[in-house]
Design a protein around this motif. Structure first.
Motif, PDB file in Angstrom:
ATOM      1  N   ARG A 298      14.481 -15.749 -19.874  1.00 14.77           N
ATOM      2  CA  ARG A 298      14.037 -14.403 -20.254  1.00 14.77           C
ATOM      3  C   ARG A 298      12.511 -14.312 -20.209  1.00 14.77           C
ATOM      4  N   ALA A 299      11.918 -15.053 -19.306  1.00 11.55           N
ATOM      5  CA  ALA A 299      10.459 -15.077 -19.228  1.00 11.55           C
ATOM      6  C   ALA A 299       9.904 -13.728 -18.786  1.00 11.55           C
ATOM      7  N   THR A 300       8.706 -13.437 -19.240  1.00 11.02           N
ATOM      8  CA  THR A 300       8.033 -12.191 -18.875  1.00 11.02           C
ATOM      9  C   THR A 300       7.717 -12.174 -17.382  1.00 11.02           C
ATOM     10  N   LYS A 301       7.842 -11.013 -16.777  1.00 13.70           N
ATOM     11  CA  LYS A 301       7.587 -10.867 -15.349  1.00 13.70           C
ATOM     12  C   LYS A 301       6.088 -10.975 -15.052  1.00 13.70           C
ATOM     13  N   ALA A 302       5.804 -11.148 -13.770  1.00 14.52           N
ATOM     14  CA  ALA A 302       4.426 -11.390 -13.337  1.00 14.52           C
ATOM     15  C   ALA A 302       3.493 -10.243 -13.703  1.00 14.52           C
ATOM     16  N   LEU A 303       3.958  -9.008 -13.546  1.00 11.68           N
ATOM     17  CA  LEU A 303       3.087  -7.858 -13.776  1.00 11.68           C
ATOM     18  C   LEU A 303       2.641  -7.786 -15.234  1.00 11.68           C
ATOM     19  N   ALA A 304       3.579  -7.955 -16.160  1.00  5.00           N
ATOM     20  CA  ALA A 304       3.243  -7.854 -17.581  1.00  5.00           C
ATOM     21  C   ALA A 304       2.361  -9.018 -18.017  1.00  5.00           C
ATOM     22  N   TRP A 305       2.737 -10.231 -17.602  1.00  3.68           N
ATOM     23  CA  TRP A 305       1.943 -11.403 -17.999  1.00  3.68           C
ATOM     24  C   TRP A 305       0.556 -11.352 -17.364  1.00  3.68           C
ATOM     25  N   GLY A 306       0.524 -11.063 -16.074  1.00  7.29           N
ATOM     26  CA  GLY A 306      -0.757 -10.997 -15.385  1.00  7.29           C
ATOM     27  C   GLY A 306      -1.624  -9.858 -15.875  1.00  7.29           C
ATOM     28  N   GLY A 307      -0.999  -8.729 -16.220  1.00  6.96           N
ATOM     29  CA  GLY A 307      -1.774  -7.603 -16.728  1.00  6.96           C
ATOM     30  C   GLY A 307      -2.524  -7.962 -17.991  1.00  6.96           C
ATOM     31  N   ARG A 308      -1.867  -8.736 -18.867  1.00  3.47           N
ATOM     32  CA  ARG A 308      -2.527  -9.137 -20.108  1.00  3.47           C
ATOM     33  C   ARG A 308      -3.598 -10.197 -19.857  1.00  3.47           C
ATOM     34  N   VAL A 309      -3.198 -11.302 -19.233  1.00  7.78           N
ATOM     35  CA  VAL A 309      -4.114 -12.438 -19.091  1.00  7.78           C
ATOM     36  C   VAL A 309      -5.275 -12.105 -18.159  1.00  7.78           C
ATOM     37  N   LEU A 310      -4.973 -11.539 -17.011  1.00  8.90           N
ATOM     38  CA  LEU A 310      -6.047 -11.228 -16.069  1.00  8.90           C
ATOM     39  C   LEU A 310      -6.906 -10.072 -16.578  1.00  8.90           C
ATOM     40  N   GLY A 311      -6.309  -9.163 -17.351  1.00 12.30           N
ATOM     41  CA  GLY A 311      -7.104  -8.109 -17.983  1.00 12.30           C
ATOM     42  C   GLY A 311      -8.093  -8.687 -18.981  1.00 12.30           C
ATOM     43  N   VAL A 312      -7.629  -9.654 -19.781  1.00  8.74           N
ATOM     44  CA  VAL A 312      -8.524 -10.329 -20.721  1.00  8.74           C
ATOM     45  C   VAL A 312      -9.639 -11.051 -19.965  1.00  8.74           C
ATOM     46  N   CYS A 313      -9.278 -11.736 -18.887  1.00  9.17           N
ATOM     47  CA  CYS A 313     -10.281 -12.462 -18.097  1.00  9.17           C
ATOM     48  C   CYS A 313     -11.322 -11.500 -17.513  1.00  9.17           C
ATOM     49  N   ALA A 314     -10.868 -10.347 -17.032  1.00 13.95           N
ATOM     50  CA  ALA A 314     -11.797  -9.370 -16.461  1.00 13.95           C
ATOM     51  C   ALA A 314     -12.789  -8.875 -17.515  1.00 13.95           C
ATOM     52  N   LEU A 315     -12.307  -8.638 -18.719  1.00 15.88           N
ATOM     53  CA  LEU A 315     -13.194  -8.192 -19.794  1.00 15.88           C
ATOM     54  C   LEU A 315     -14.173  -9.296 -20.195  1.00 15.88           C
ATOM     55  N   LEU A 316     -13.727 -10.533 -20.164  1.00 12.37           N
ATOM     56  CA  LEU A 316     -14.626 -11.645 -20.476  1.00 12.37           C
ATOM     57  C   LEU A 316     -15.716 -11.783 -19.409  1.00 12.37           C
ATOM     58  N   VAL A 317     -15.350 -11.554 -18.165  1.00 17.63           N
ATOM     59  CA  VAL A 317     -16.358 -11.545 -17.098  1.00 17.63           C
ATOM     60  C   VAL A 317     -17.361 -10.423 -17.346  1.00 17.63           C
ATOM     61  N   GLY A 318     -16.868  -9.269 -17.781  1.00 10.71           N
ATOM     62  CA  GLY A 318     -17.758  -8.161 -18.108  1.00 10.71           C
ATOM     63  C   GLY A 318     -18.752  -8.529 -19.191  1.00 10.71           C
ATOM     64  N   GLY A 319     -18.300  -9.282 -20.194  1.00  9.55           N
ATOM     65  CA  GLY A 319     -19.202  -9.717 -21.252  1.00  9.55           C
ATOM     66  C   GLY A 319     -20.316 -10.606 -20.740  1.00  9.55           C
ATOM     67  N   LEU A 320     -20.003 -11.423 -19.732  1.00  8.69           N
ATOM     68  CA  LEU A 320     -21.027 -12.297 -19.153  1.00  8.69           C
ATOM     69  C   LEU A 320     -21.995 -11.516 -18.265  1.00  8.69           C
ATOM     70  N   LEU A 321     -21.474 -10.509 -17.563  1.00  9.72           N
ATOM     71  CA  LEU A 321     -22.315  -9.740 -16.647  1.00  9.72           C
ATOM     72  C   LEU A 321     -23.191  -8.723 -17.373  1.00  9.72           C
ATOM     73  N   VAL A 322     -22.706  -8.218 -18.498  1.00  6.84           N
ATOM     74  CA  VAL A 322     -23.461  -7.208 -19.265  1.00  6.84           C
ATOM     75  C   VAL A 322     -23.642  -7.730 -20.690  1.00  6.84           C
ATOM     76  N   PRO A 323     -24.507  -8.718 -20.880  1.00  5.50           N
ATOM     77  CA  PRO A 323     -24.621  -9.359 -22.202  1.00  5.50           C
ATOM     78  C   PRO A 323     -25.048  -8.414 -23.318  1.00  5.50           C
ATOM     79  N   ASP A 324     -25.773  -7.338 -22.975  1.00  2.00           N
ATOM     80  CA  ASP A 324     -26.195  -6.404 -24.022  1.00  2.00           C
ATOM     81  C   ASP A 324     -25.010  -5.688 -24.668  1.00  2.00           C
ATOM     82  N   HIS A 325     -23.907  -5.633 -23.959  1.00  2.00           N
ATOM     83  CA  HIS A 325     -22.699  -5.005 -24.502  1.00  2.00           C
ATOM     84  C   HIS A 325     -21.541  -6.010 -24.554  1.00  2.00           C
TER      85      HIS A 325
END
Length: 375
Positions: A298-325
């Protein structure tokens, strides 16, 4: 197995272990930023007590029988404990160990968890090796030792303490063999893990000793997973059914720890560290749930799992690129992880809470004979 109901259950002990973990991190930060040994001694005592509860809930589970919920919570509690202890060590405000070393350690944890889910979905079962148990002991021991070294100014006291800690387990092991004719390999593990620390203490100053201890913890952490990777990866590839869901899990496990610790040490000092704790703990926790759900197909499908994890990763990259925010990006990453992980636990609640559904799921899983088994 005793038939009576225990006054305190193993699951209650495990839950009680989770509650004070943020306090441990706060004490470490408080002691380091204010240069106050009282807080650090309190952190050492708190960490020791939390670590001891791992033995208590294990004893209760063996005595009264394990549960599915306990099997899920116990490894989660171990990993979250490691996260709340090691993240402050890597923060520049404490600065005991390099952030990259901590990132490597948690990359292994998430990567092996992702592999385990892939194996479970295909009925490829791998027994937990004794080395994996040694890994957990080494990680927990590292917490105590790295807190102890800055607190004890007298090198002779440390030398005597480490010497006794090396010899005493061997004495206990010998006594058990003489009186019970049983080989207590735990004594060998304890002595073998402390002896190198004693050698490093005699050879290096305090800071480098702590760093070498961290390097050793990372090395043992990865070595303990090599058999898992080598034994299963070849068969996983040989099946020819590697899926997108497997891919997003493995990619996320490799990317997330590095991005978290990069944010921890690269963003401005006024940006709080608690989002790093929160995201790392949540992702470690949901990995354990994913193993359980994968076992029941009953594992989570790729879209749901990837949406969460890769979304978190994208936001973390944003934190590195825009340190003021960076704080806004970290808050966003925390929110995405929290909502996604909460949804995962809600979706899978029947498999660790509802007894009837658990039993039905176990019966259904038993119908499918493993095509291959790793031992």
């Amino acid at each position: 197995m005793p038939s009576g109901k225990p006054l305190i259950t193993a699951n209650q002990v495990t839950l009680a272990r989770l509650i004070p973990m943020p306090l441990l991190s706060w004490l470490i930060y408080k002691g380091a930023t204010e240069n106050n040994d009282t807080y650090l001694w309190s952190a050492l005592i708190a960490g020791t007590l939390i670590g001891c509860t791992d033995w208590v809930d294990g004893m209760l589970a063996r005595k009264y029988g394990p549960t599915v919920l306990g099997g899920l919570l116990d490894p989660i509690a171990d990993k979250v404990f490691i996260a709340f202890a090691y993240v402050p060590f890597a923060d520049d405000t404490v600065g005991l160990v390099p952030a990259w070393a901590c990132a490597l350690m948690f990359t292994r944890e998430l990567f092996i968890t992702a592999l385990r889910s892939a194996y479970e979905q295909r009925n490829l079962t791998l027994k937990t090796s004794y080395l994996a148990k040694v890994k957990t002991w080494t990680q927990m021991q590292g917490i105590g030792v790295m807190l102890l070294f800055p607190l004890v100014d007298n090198p002779r006291v440390l030398t005597w303490f480490l010497s006794i800690s090396t010899v005493l387990p061997l004495v206990v092991m010998g006594a058990i063999w003489v009186f019970k004719r049983k080989f207590f390999r735990g004594g060998l593990v304890m002595a073998g893990s402390v002896a190198p620390i004693l050698a490093m203490h005699l050879a290096f100053d305090t800071l480098w000793t702590i760093r070498w201890i961290m390097f050793a913890v990372v090395a043992i952490t990865w070595i303990s997973g090599l058999d898992y990777i080598a034994a299963g990866w070849k068969q996983l590839r040989g099946r020819g059914d590697f899926s997108r869901a497997d891919g997003v899990r493995l990619i996320g496990s490799l990317a997330l720890p590095g991005l978290l610790f990069a944010n921890l040490v690269s963003v401005p000092l006024w940006v709080p560290a608690w989002p790093v704790f929160t995201v790392l703990s949540l992702e470690l926790a949901v990995g354990g749930l994913d193993n359980l759900m994968s076992h029941h197909k009953r594992a989570t499908k790729a879209l749901a799992w990837g949406g969460r994890v890769l979304g978190v990763c994208a936001l973390l990259v944003g934190g590195l690129l825009v340190p003021d925010h960076a704080d806004l990006f970290l808050y966003g990453a925390t929110a995405v992880s929290l909502v996604g992980v909460a949804a995962e636990f809600w979706r899978g609640r029947d498999y660790f809470l509802d007894k009837r559904i658990r039993e039905r799921a176990l019966r259904e899983a038993a119908v499918h004979q493993p095509e291959s088994q790793l031992t």
